[in-house]
Design an enzyme around this catalytic site. Structure first.
Site, PDB file in Angstrom:
ATOM      1  N   LYS A  80       0.871  -1.187   0.000  1.00  0.00           N
ATOM      2  CA  LYS A  80       0.000   0.000   0.000  1.00  0.00           C
ATOM      3  C   LYS A  80       0.902   1.229   0.000  1.00  0.00           C
ATOM      4  CE  LYS A  80      -3.533   2.787   0.640  1.00  0.00           C
ATOM      5  NZ  LYS A  80      -4.349   3.135  -0.527  1.00  0.00           N
ATOM      6  N   CYS A 123      -2.443   9.970  -6.423  1.00  0.00           N
ATOM      7  CA  CYS A 123      -3.546   9.658  -5.509  1.00  0.00           C
ATOM      8  C   CYS A 123      -4.670  10.677  -5.686  1.00  0.00           C
ATOM      9  CB  CYS A 123      -3.100   9.647  -4.059  1.00  0.00           C
ATOM     10  SG  CYS A 123      -4.524   9.355  -2.976  1.00  0.00           S
TER      11      CYS A 123
HETATM   12  O1  RRO Z   1      -5.733   5.474  -0.666  1.00  0.00           O
HETATM   13  C1  RRO Z   1      -6.406   5.902  -1.626  1.00  0.00           C
HETATM   14  O2  RRO Z   1      -7.461   6.556  -1.490  1.00  0.00           O
HETATM   15  C2  RRO Z   1      -5.982   5.697  -3.009  1.00  0.00           C
HETATM   16  C3  RRO Z   1      -4.703   5.942  -3.454  1.00  0.00           C
HETATM   17 BR1  RRO Z   1      -3.309   6.435  -2.327  1.00  0.00          BR
HETATM   18  C4  RRO Z   1      -4.406   5.828  -4.828  1.00  0.00           C
HETATM   19  O3  RRO Z   1      -3.291   6.048  -5.306  1.00  0.00           O
HETATM   20  N1  RRO Z   1      -5.421   5.473  -5.659  1.00  0.00           N
HETATM   21  C5  RRO Z   1      -6.667   5.218  -5.215  1.00  0.00           C
HETATM   22  O4  RRO Z   1      -7.560   4.900  -6.020  1.00  0.00           O
HETATM   23  N2  RRO Z   1      -6.930   5.324  -3.876  1.00  0.00           N
END
Ligand code: RRO
Length: 318
Positions: free
Chosen positions: A45, A128
């Site tokens: 993650k 993100c």
């Molecule tokens: O954690 C998120 O909300 C998230 C991330 Br960091 C990302 O790069 N892409 C996404 O769809 N969700």
């Protein structure tokens, strides 16, 4: 019998199929399950300098053709993942650190910290979509340029960048030029399609809570957008920077399409969340079947092999 592997920045990924950063790769238990699966690598993650709880729930929903999320970067913090890195690598496959930041100034120190641990590759997540009040960094090419230069300077490990979907060739051209200039080792395309809204008609409400229901779309919905970005970057980079394709991989046939478009490897997000770690063995088997049908010995034989569709012959009036 079939070679399903690839090499990215000197790191062998066999098969060329792994999880996408996001679902089921936050805790040590989830990462260990991935390390014991048939995936070719383990991707974490996205980690930030400090641990984060992320956005309030509900923040994820499965949809008939994919998923929507506004998780908000929940993660254990870079130090925790650095501690896990040796143990995970000892389980026998490469480990890829996804690194992100809320404030742009936090990205480079987080990358420097991750690069000091035992990760094989670093994937800088500059796409993100789910941080309220924070734009997607990679949509600002000047900010992207600054960060890539600074990140490259502190990162002695192979450094890749995860990009958002671009919808205009001019943007892809500018970003491709920048990637070459800054010495980026690989790219991962695409992150979820940002700021989508899914409505629950019965209750007259959005499906997820954060950002008034706006979130990143993944899964089958986004595959054509992902394939188009893979293809555009493959053409613009002339094959000089390897591409990891992500967005709507559910089957071996989907993987073959990404390879044809120019990806050297693929990541699996929504489908991995829905099916769990057993998906990687199924996908490897299905990719081998496609190679058999096409009489190819190796996944690498398909990379970039997309042919132009000839124009239909004009039919002249009799
Ligand atoms: O954690 C998120 O909300 C998230 C991330 Br960091 C990302 O790069 N892409 C996404 O769809 N969700």
């Amino acid at each position: 019998m079939f070679d399903l592997g690839t090499t990215i920045a000197g790191v062998r990924l066999d098969p060329c199929i792994m999880n996408a950063s996001g679902p089921l790769c936050t805790t040590f238990a989830e990462l260990t399950d991935l390390a014991r699966s048939a995936a070719g690598a383990v991707v974490t993650k996205s980690m930030t300098l400090a641990p984060r709880q992320g956005n309030p729930e509900p923040r994820y929903a499965d949809l008939p053709q994919g998923s929507i999320n506004a998780m908000g970067l929940p993660n254990l913090g870079v130090d925790a993942y650095c501690e896990f890195s040796e143990l995970l690598r000892a389980l026998g496959k490469p480990v890829i650190a996804s690194v992100a930041a809320v404030e742009p100034g936090e990205l480079v120190p987080a990358i420097a910290r991750a690069a000091s641990a035992a990760f094989d590759l670093i994937e800088a997540n500059l796409s993100c979509p789910n941080l309220p009040g924070h734009p997607i960094i990679a949509y600002d090419v000047d900010a992207l340029a600054r960060l890539l230069r600074e990140a490259r300077a502190v990162c002695h490990r192979p450094l890749g960048v995860k990009l958002p979907p671009y919808f205009d060739r001019v943007h892809q051209e500018r970003v491709a030029a920048l990637l070459r200039e800054t010495g980026i080792d690989f790219i991962t395309v695409i992150n979820s399609v940002p700021n989508a809204l899914v409505i629950d008609l019965e209750h007259e409400r959005p499906l997820i809570h954060p950002k008034g229901g706006f979130g990143g779309l993944g899964g089958a919905f986004v595959k054509p957008i992902a394939l188009a970005n893979v293809r555009a970057f493959y053409e613009l980079l002339d094959g000089a920077i390897p591409i990891i394709g992500v967005g709507g991989v559910y089957t071996g046939r989907d993987i073959a399409e990404f390879l044809l478009a120019g990806a050297s490897a693929v990541q699996v997000g929504t489908a991995y969340r829905q099916e769990g770690p057993a998906i990687f063995a199924r996908l490897a088997q299905e990719l081998a079947s496609v190679l058999a049908e096409k009489r190819c010995a190796a996944a690498a034989d398909l990379v970039g092999r997309l042919q132009p569709l000839p124009a239909a012959a004009e039919t002249l009036p009799a």
